[in-house]
Enzyme design. Structure first.
Site, PDB file in Angstrom:
ATOM      1  N   GLU A   1       0.580  -3.117  -3.882  1.00 40.98           N
ATOM      2  CA  GLU A   1       1.585  -3.500  -2.892  1.00 40.98           C
ATOM      3  C   GLU A   1       1.089  -4.187  -1.601  1.00 40.98           C
ATOM      4  O   GLU A   1       1.437  -5.015  -1.277  1.00 40.98           O
ATOM      5  CB  GLU A   1       2.338  -2.283  -2.206  1.00 40.98           C
ATOM      6  CG  GLU A   1       3.331  -1.758  -3.395  1.00 40.98           C
ATOM      7  CD  GLU A   1       4.332  -2.923  -3.794  1.00 40.98           C
ATOM      8  OE1 GLU A   1       4.796  -3.464  -3.100  1.00 40.98           O
ATOM      9  OE2 GLU A   1       4.775  -2.539  -5.150  1.00 40.98           O
TER      10      GLU A   1
ATOM     11  N   HIS B   1       6.161 -11.958  -1.799  1.00 36.47           N
ATOM     12  CA  HIS B   1       5.745 -10.791  -2.193  1.00 36.47           C
ATOM     13  C   HIS B   1       5.721 -10.554  -3.776  1.00 36.47           C
ATOM     14  O   HIS B   1       4.818 -10.222  -4.625  1.00 36.47           O
ATOM     15  CB  HIS B   1       6.434  -9.463  -1.306  1.00 36.47           C
ATOM     16  CG  HIS B   1       6.220  -8.272  -1.806  1.00 36.47           C
ATOM     17  ND1 HIS B   1       5.215  -7.308  -1.430  1.00 36.47           N
ATOM     18  CD2 HIS B   1       6.336  -7.438  -2.939  1.00 36.47           C
ATOM     19  CE1 HIS B   1       4.916  -6.133  -1.689  1.00 36.47           C
ATOM     20  NE2 HIS B   1       5.868  -6.060  -2.943  1.00 36.47           N
ATOM     21  N   GLU B   2       6.883 -10.846  -4.154  1.00 40.32           N
ATOM     22  CA  GLU B   2       6.930 -10.620  -5.785  1.00 40.32           C
ATOM     23  C   GLU B   2       6.191 -11.874  -6.452  1.00 40.32           C
ATOM     24  O   GLU B   2       5.685 -11.326  -7.539  1.00 40.32           O
ATOM     25  CB  GLU B   2       8.699 -10.865  -6.006  1.00 40.32           C
ATOM     26  CG  GLU B   2       9.361  -9.689  -5.585  1.00 40.32           C
ATOM     27  CD  GLU B   2       8.768  -8.375  -6.059  1.00 40.32           C
ATOM     28  OE1 GLU B   2       8.470  -8.406  -7.278  1.00 40.32           O
ATOM     29  OE2 GLU B   2       9.234  -7.530  -5.143  1.00 40.32           O
TER      30      GLU B   2
END
Ligand code: ZN
Length: 270
Positions: free
Chosen positions: A200, A137-138
């Site tokens: 996101e 995700h990061e």
């Protein structure tokens, strides 16, 4: 307070800047800040954060974070190369550090691939695969250029019609403070201002693909988010939960994206 930018000035400004295409989702996002400028700010700030933080001395946990980080980073680079964006790889100097802070359930990556994981998130990641969800995700935020996007929005709001080159050269302090605002690192170490919901979701999607391509089972993203949903408190410092797609919605999105990720996971790897 928002400020309206005259269309003609905005048009001129946009004429000289690049719109970057986000890998995997193919969205076009605004990148006003030259990569070299962003990297300089990022590396300075990253070193500051590390300097102010207590780095973990648990050699096993540190090794785990670096091992998973390196696999995800390699996966990202392979992906960028295959997507014809191999020329951007030089902009990343991956580094994964574990900060000793049991109370902080968080992780982030600054532009250029400088990452921090807080020890407080490890009880939720549980193992390498859980950590791959977080770092996927990061790293997804990083290769999608979300840092540049946020800086760019800030620049437009703050400088309006001023030519970007002039803003960057004559207002170095403001530019730096925008970076600090985007990353919140100067005021409250390691606490990121929230990304937008769109960013996101994009990071979730890219992360799922990156972890699958790195050989981690993307289906494990679901139990990870379920564990995260059960935690209480910490929301303020939680990059993952602050603005976000409510966990339910997020999991529904991930379920829809799983078949695509599983194709990579199930593909033979060399
Ligand atoms: Zn995020």
């Amino acid at each position: 307070m928002s400020r309206l930018i005259p269309g003609i000035v905005l048009g001129t400004l946009l004429g000289i800047v690049s719109c970057a295409e986000v890998p995997i989702t193919h969205r076009h996002s605004l990148h006003l800040v030259p990569d070299s400028e962003l990297m300089t700010l990022s590396y300075q700030e990253y070193n500051q954060v590390l300097h102010k933080s207590r780095l973990s001395t648990d050699t096993q946990e540190v090794a785990t974070v670096r091992r998973v980080g390196a696999r995800i980073a390699r996966s990202a680079e392979t992906f960028l190369r295959e997507a014809g964006q191999g020329d951007t790889i030089k902009n990343y100097h991956w580094e994964f550090n574990l900060i000793e802070d049991e109370k902080t359930v968080n992780a982030w990556v600054m532009p250029g691939g400088k990452a921090a994981v807080y020890s407080g998130i490890l009880p939720y990641t549980l193992d390498d695969t859980g950590l791959a969800v977080v770092l996927g995700h990061e790293v997804g935020h990083a290769i999608a250029g979300h840092g540049n996007e946020r800086m760019s929005q800030g620049l437009l709001a703050q400088f309006g019609g001023m030519a970007l080159a002039v803003a960057l050269s004559q207002q170095p302090q403001q530019t730096q403070s925008l970076f600090m605002t985007a990353y919140g690192a100067g005021t409250k170490v390691g606490v990121l201002l929230p990304y937008s919901r769109l960013e996101e979701s994009e990071a979730d999607h890219i992360g799922l693909i990156l972890m699958a391509r790195a050989g981690y089972d993307p289906r494990q993203a679901i139990p990870f988010w379920e564990r995260m949903a059960k935690q209480e408190g910490h929301q303020q410092s939680m990059e993952f939960l602050s603005t976000h797609p409510a966990t339910q919605r997020r999991m529904e999105d991930i379920i829809k994206e799983l078949p695509e990720a599983l194709q990579y996971y199930n593909a033979p790897r060399s």
